[in-house]
Design a protein around this motif. Structure first.
Motif, PDB file in Angstrom:
ATOM      1  N   ALA A  75     -21.874 -32.553   2.374  1.00 33.96           N
ATOM      2  CA  ALA A  75     -20.548 -32.941   1.487  1.00 33.96           C
ATOM      3  C   ALA A  75     -20.827 -32.836  -0.131  1.00 33.96           C
ATOM      4  O   ALA A  75     -19.722 -32.233  -0.501  1.00 33.96           O
ATOM      5  CB  ALA A  75     -20.609 -34.546   1.750  1.00 33.96           C
ATOM      6  N   PRO A  76     -21.855 -32.910  -0.575  1.00 33.71           N
ATOM      7  CA  PRO A  76     -21.798 -32.580  -2.176  1.00 33.71           C
ATOM      8  C   PRO A  76     -21.594 -31.190  -2.401  1.00 33.71           C
ATOM      9  O   PRO A  76     -21.210 -30.593  -3.668  1.00 33.71           O
ATOM     10  CB  PRO A  76     -23.324 -32.875  -2.736  1.00 33.71           C
ATOM     11  N   ARG A  77     -21.841 -30.126  -1.490  1.00 37.82           N
ATOM     12  CA  ARG A  77     -21.704 -28.758  -1.813  1.00 37.82           C
ATOM     13  C   ARG A  77     -20.485 -28.171  -1.039  1.00 37.82           C
ATOM     14  O   ARG A  77     -20.204 -27.204  -1.217  1.00 37.82           O
ATOM     15  CB  ARG A  77     -22.822 -27.854  -0.902  1.00 37.82           C
ATOM     16  N   VAL A  78     -19.384 -29.053  -0.610  1.00 37.69           N
ATOM     17  CA  VAL A  78     -18.346 -28.719  -0.022  1.00 37.69           C
ATOM     18  C   VAL A  78     -17.174 -28.811  -1.087  1.00 37.69           C
ATOM     19  O   VAL A  78     -16.768 -30.141  -1.395  1.00 37.69           O
ATOM     20  CB  VAL A  78     -17.895 -29.454   1.425  1.00 37.69           C
ATOM     21  N   ARG A  79     -16.630 -27.794  -1.509  1.00 40.10           N
ATOM     22  CA  ARG A  79     -15.787 -27.686  -2.646  1.00 40.10           C
ATOM     23  C   ARG A  79     -14.251 -28.352  -2.250  1.00 40.10           C
ATOM     24  O   ARG A  79     -13.774 -28.875  -3.314  1.00 40.10           O
ATOM     25  CB  ARG A  79     -15.491 -26.452  -3.300  1.00 40.10           C
ATOM     26  N   ASN A  80     -13.921 -28.144  -1.074  1.00 37.92           N
ATOM     27  CA  ASN A  80     -12.859 -29.066  -0.494  1.00 37.92           C
ATOM     28  C   ASN A  80     -12.816 -30.099   0.262  1.00 37.92           C
ATOM     29  O   ASN A  80     -12.424 -30.000   1.392  1.00 37.92           O
ATOM     30  CB  ASN A  80     -11.852 -27.767   0.079  1.00 37.92           C
ATOM     31  N   PHE A  81     -13.944 -30.720  -0.130  1.00 34.66           N
ATOM     32  CA  PHE A  81     -14.478 -32.097   0.931  1.00 34.66           C
ATOM     33  C   PHE A  81     -13.255 -32.683   1.504  1.00 34.66           C
ATOM     34  O   PHE A  81     -13.314 -32.898   2.572  1.00 34.66           O
ATOM     35  CB  PHE A  81     -15.673 -32.631   0.268  1.00 34.66           C
ATOM     36  N   GLY A  82     -12.454 -33.308   0.799  1.00 35.37           N
ATOM     37  CA  GLY A  82     -11.413 -34.289   1.104  1.00 35.37           C
ATOM     38  C   GLY A  82     -10.634 -33.370   2.424  1.00 35.37           C
ATOM     39  O   GLY A  82     -10.498 -34.339   3.322  1.00 35.37           O
ATOM     40  N   SER A  83      -9.963 -32.452   1.953  1.00 31.71           N
ATOM     41  CA  SER A  83      -9.266 -32.064   3.111  1.00 31.71           C
ATOM     42  C   SER A  83      -9.883 -31.315   4.423  1.00 31.71           C
ATOM     43  O   SER A  83      -9.614 -31.591   5.417  1.00 31.71           O
ATOM     44  CB  SER A  83      -8.129 -30.773   2.553  1.00 31.71           C
ATOM     45  N   TRP A  84     -11.081 -30.838   3.968  1.00 29.47           N
ATOM     46  CA  TRP A  84     -11.923 -30.266   5.088  1.00 29.47           C
ATOM     47  C   TRP A  84     -12.588 -31.411   6.154  1.00 29.47           C
ATOM     48  O   TRP A  84     -12.243 -31.651   7.235  1.00 29.47           O
ATOM     49  CB  TRP A  84     -12.877 -29.307   4.614  1.00 29.47           C
ATOM     50  N   ALA A  85     -12.784 -32.525   5.473  1.00 25.82           N
ATOM     51  CA  ALA A  85     -13.511 -33.658   5.933  1.00 25.82           C
ATOM     52  C   ALA A  85     -12.467 -34.153   6.826  1.00 25.82           C
ATOM     53  O   ALA A  85     -12.531 -34.930   7.792  1.00 25.82           O
ATOM     54  CB  ALA A  85     -14.127 -34.665   5.099  1.00 25.82           C
ATOM     55  N   ARG A  86     -11.460 -34.469   6.103  1.00 23.38           N
ATOM     56  CA  ARG A  86     -10.318 -34.959   7.050  1.00 23.38           C
ATOM     57  C   ARG A  86      -9.843 -34.394   8.065  1.00 23.38           C
ATOM     58  O   ARG A  86      -9.636 -35.234   9.229  1.00 23.38           O
ATOM     59  CB  ARG A  86      -8.923 -35.059   6.044  1.00 23.38           C
ATOM     60  N   HIS A  87      -9.754 -33.115   8.101  1.00 18.09           N
ATOM     61  CA  HIS A  87      -9.825 -32.003   9.360  1.00 18.09           C
ATOM     62  C   HIS A  87     -10.715 -32.403  10.336  1.00 18.09           C
ATOM     63  O   HIS A  87     -10.277 -32.656  11.413  1.00 18.09           O
ATOM     64  CB  HIS A  87      -9.572 -30.715   8.980  1.00 18.09           C
ATOM     65  N   VAL A  88     -11.897 -32.780  10.062  1.00 18.53           N
ATOM     66  CA  VAL A  88     -12.944 -32.756  11.023  1.00 18.53           C
ATOM     67  C   VAL A  88     -12.893 -34.273  11.553  1.00 18.53           C
ATOM     68  O   VAL A  88     -12.911 -34.402  12.772  1.00 18.53           O
ATOM     69  CB  VAL A  88     -14.543 -32.725  10.252  1.00 18.53           C
ATOM     70  N   THR A  89     -12.504 -35.196  10.964  1.00 17.39           N
ATOM     71  CA  THR A  89     -12.579 -36.557  11.439  1.00 17.39           C
ATOM     72  C   THR A  89     -11.405 -36.870  11.980  1.00 17.39           C
ATOM     73  O   THR A  89     -11.363 -37.741  13.378  1.00 17.39           O
ATOM     74  CB  THR A  89     -12.516 -37.700   9.996  1.00 17.39           C
ATOM     75  N   GLU A  90     -10.322 -36.343  11.751  1.00 15.69           N
ATOM     76  CA  GLU A  90      -9.168 -36.302  12.496  1.00 15.69           C
ATOM     77  C   GLU A  90      -9.421 -35.768  14.015  1.00 15.69           C
ATOM     78  O   GLU A  90      -8.714 -36.294  15.137  1.00 15.69           O
ATOM     79  CB  GLU A  90      -7.725 -35.760  11.999  1.00 15.69           C
ATOM     80  N   VAL A 125      -8.397 -24.800   8.343  1.00 17.33           N
ATOM     81  CA  VAL A 125      -8.847 -25.311   7.231  1.00 17.33           C
ATOM     82  C   VAL A 125     -10.234 -24.510   6.919  1.00 17.33           C
ATOM     83  O   VAL A 125     -11.225 -25.070   7.767  1.00 17.33           O
ATOM     84  CB  VAL A 125      -8.865 -26.611   7.187  1.00 17.33           C
ATOM     85  N   PRO A 126     -10.724 -23.875   5.980  1.00 15.06           N
ATOM     86  CA  PRO A 126     -12.032 -23.334   5.803  1.00 15.06           C
ATOM     87  C   PRO A 126     -12.980 -24.375   5.239  1.00 15.06           C
ATOM     88  O   PRO A 126     -12.272 -25.202   4.658  1.00 15.06           O
ATOM     89  CB  PRO A 126     -11.751 -22.240   4.813  1.00 15.06           C
ATOM     90  N   ILE A 127     -14.231 -24.001   5.398  1.00 13.26           N
ATOM     91  CA  ILE A 127     -14.915 -24.818   4.481  1.00 13.26           C
ATOM     92  C   ILE A 127     -15.354 -24.099   3.469  1.00 13.26           C
ATOM     93  O   ILE A 127     -15.775 -22.650   3.618  1.00 13.26           O
ATOM     94  CB  ILE A 127     -16.379 -25.335   5.433  1.00 13.26           C
TER      95      ILE A 127
END
Length: 176
Positions: A75-90, A125-127
């Motif tokens: 997570a600390p290294r993912v620059r687009n964490f919010g949108s990418w993480a939301r995609h993963v959890t959805e 959505v890329p990481i």
């Protein structure tokens, strides 16, 4: 359908196929996860993803979703964490299995509320991952065994990370 342990000799052809695909995907990272996101195999480029991840998250059984979204994970290294993480959890939230639902609930705690932006490739959505060797932009594909009649095999997913630009391809081509 039967559920056979992956260590069962009858599944040796499955493990052979998995290892061939993982090796063939080099130099790009690839992992194989079970239904719950537990990593059952990965290739030698896996350290690109796990650089700086806490040892506790890399202890067996490793869970790909926790590694990706936990504050001590990627997570600390993912620059687009919010949108990418939301995609993963959805994507996880669509699974009705109680264990997956519990995992999805845990993971949602790590994901900030964000408005989705247009930081995608137009189709995925890329990481966007920071590494000690430079920033990577990766897209993923998921592969399954198409005609599996064993539950264990049917639930396996191979997630292959692919460079979304030339600079990422060049970085990943350098030896880890």
């Amino acid at each position: 359908y039967p559920r056979t342990d992956l260590t069962d000799p009858r599944l040796a052809p499955v493990l052979t196929a998995i290892n061939q695909v993982l090796a063939g995907h080099m130099p790009f990272p690839a992992i194989v996860v079970d239904r719950y996101g537990d990593i059952v195999a990965h290739n030698d480029s896996f350290p690109w993803l796990t650089e700086g991840v806490s040892a506790e998250l890399l202890a067996e059984p490793m869970n790909a979703y926790r590694i990706a979204l936990h504050p001590k994970g990627m997570a600390p290294r993912v620059r687009n964490f919010g949108s990418w993480a939301r995609h993963v959890t959805e994507r996880l939230s669509r699974d009705l299995d109680p264990r997956v639902a519990e995992l999805a609930e845990e993971l949602r705690q790590y994901v900030p509320e964000v408005d989705l932006t247009d930081d995608h490739l137009g189709f995925a959505v890329p990481i966007e991952l920071t590494t000690s060797r430079g920033d990577l932009t990766l897209m993923t594909t998921v592969t399954t065994f198409a005609t599996a009649v064993d539950v264990t095999v049917a639930e396996l997913k191979l997630e292959a990370f692919l460079p979304a630009n030339q600079r990422t391809a060049e970085i990943l081509a350098s030896p880890w």
